[in-house]
Design an enzyme around this catalytic site. Structure first.
Site, mmCIF file in Angstrom:
data_model
loop_
_atom_site.group_PDB
_atom_site.id
_atom_site.type_symbol
_atom_site.label_atom_id
_atom_site.label_comp_id
_atom_site.label_asym_id
_atom_site.label_seq_id
_atom_site.Cartn_x
_atom_site.Cartn_y
_atom_site.Cartn_z
ATOM 1 N N HIS A 164 84.956 16.041 46.949
ATOM 2 C CA HIS A 164 83.990 15.895 48.041
ATOM 3 C C HIS A 164 82.930 14.840 47.680
ATOM 4 O O HIS A 164 82.724 14.556 46.504
ATOM 5 C CB HIS A 164 83.237 17.223 48.250
ATOM 6 N N CYS A 251 78.375 24.089 45.974
ATOM 7 C CA CYS A 251 79.430 24.778 46.752
ATOM 8 C C CYS A 251 79.162 26.261 46.943
ATOM 9 O O CYS A 251 79.669 26.864 47.884
ATOM 10 C CB CYS A 251 80.772 24.666 46.044
HETATM 11 C C1 CIR Z 1 88.666 23.873 47.460
HETATM 12 O O1 CIR Z 1 89.544 23.144 46.981
HETATM 13 O O2 CIR Z 1 88.373 23.849 48.648
HETATM 14 C C2 CIR Z 1 87.941 24.821 46.532
HETATM 15 N N1 CIR Z 1 88.824 25.278 45.510
HETATM 16 C C3 CIR Z 1 86.725 24.165 45.932
HETATM 17 C C4 CIR Z 1 85.680 23.843 46.935
HETATM 18 C C5 CIR Z 1 84.455 23.235 46.333
HETATM 19 N N2 CIR Z 1 83.437 23.096 47.313
HETATM 20 C C6 CIR Z 1 82.523 22.146 47.338
HETATM 21 O O3 CIR Z 1 82.572 21.206 46.545
HETATM 22 N N3 CIR Z 1 81.624 22.182 48.304
#
Ligand code: CIR
Length: 256
Positions: A164, A251
């Site tokens: 991201h 996150c």
């Molecule tokens: C994903 O791949 O969506 C999750 N395992 C990790 C999400 C991390 N979120 C973020 O950076 N906002």
């Protein structure tokens, strides 16, 4: 001033979430301990926590940031780009309806992950990524404009190794962005003072500015030293189990 955060602890299914990290399977007990310390740190920084119930139907649901964009005045429900995560939005909607008078939503064919959105005062950076598409970014930009806020769309698709936008840079406040080398020279960041994270410390570019505190992941001494040098009050948190699932500090909460 930030006063509230919404979080969701990891569920028993946590290890079944999406990941590219290659760091092995997370240990749920340790992840829960790290999550509890995360919540305690947010409280110390002045935030009241609303903890949603763990949701084993969605292994990645602890990464609640991806389901919404929240500001002081309104919230926007996202449409996450990973099919396995689409159902998470409906499970945070009630908490956001309770907290905000104005609630917008991203609609198909747009997709947006909250992790691709970085607020810097009244400006928003919106990242194009494998999760956030052009239709979603344009919709979000339009919604923000109608709310009187500016945005810029930053194409992150060529920046290797990041999930991201906020894996590559976050807003430190005071006109400063903390960024990895690969994005530090991007023209969208030109109006800001860029604090570069050292090679090998890229994970630490995802940090949290919470009122007078800056929270960084533990184990990144060079960034810690640089932030000390800028006179910030720095807190550190062990994020090992969330990192295994491609997750970082921002996150794990929605902050407003
Ligand atoms: C994903 O791949 O969506 C999750 N395992 C990790 C999400 C991390 N979120 C973020 O950076 N906002």
């Amino acid at each position: 001033m930030l006063t509230r955060a919404i979080v969701r602890p990891p569920a028993e299914s946590f290890a079944a979430g999406l990941t590219t990290a290659g760091l092995g399977a997370p240990v749920l007990g340790l992840a829960l301990e790290q999550h509890a310390r995360y919540c305690a740190t947010l409280e110390r920084c002045g935030l009241d926590i609303t903890a949603l119930a763990a949701d084993a139907d969605f292994p990645d649901s602890t990464f609640v940031e991806d389901t919404a964009i929240v500001t002081a005045d309104f919230a926007i429900l996202t449409r996450p780009g990973a099919a396995a995560r689409a159902g998470e939005v409906g499970r945070v909607a009630a908490a956001l309806e309770a907290a905000f008078d104005r609630l917008h939503a991203i609609a198909a064919p747009g997709t947006v992950d909250g992790g691709d959105v970085c607020q810097a005062d009244n400006h928003f950076f919106i990242g194009l990524s494998e999760r956030t598409n052009e239709a979603g970014a344009r919709q979000l930009s339009g919604l923000l404009m109608r709310e009187g806020l500016t945005s810029s769309i930053v194409d992150m698709r060529g920046v290797g190794g990041i999930l991201h936008l906020k894996s590559a840079f976050t807003y430190l406040g005071d006109g400063r962005i903390v960024a990895i080398e690969a994005i530090a020279e991007h023209k969208a960041l030109a109006p800001y003072e860029v604090v570069r994270v050292a090679r090998g410390e890229g994970y630490a570019a995802n940090l949290l500015r919470l009122n007078e505190f800056v929270v960084i992941a533990a184990g990144f001494p060079r960034l810690h030293e640089d932030l000390d040098g800028l006179a910030y009050a720095v807190e550190t948190l062990d994020m090992s189990e969330f990192r295994k699932m491609d997750g970082a500090l921002t996150c794990l909460s929605l902050r407003f």
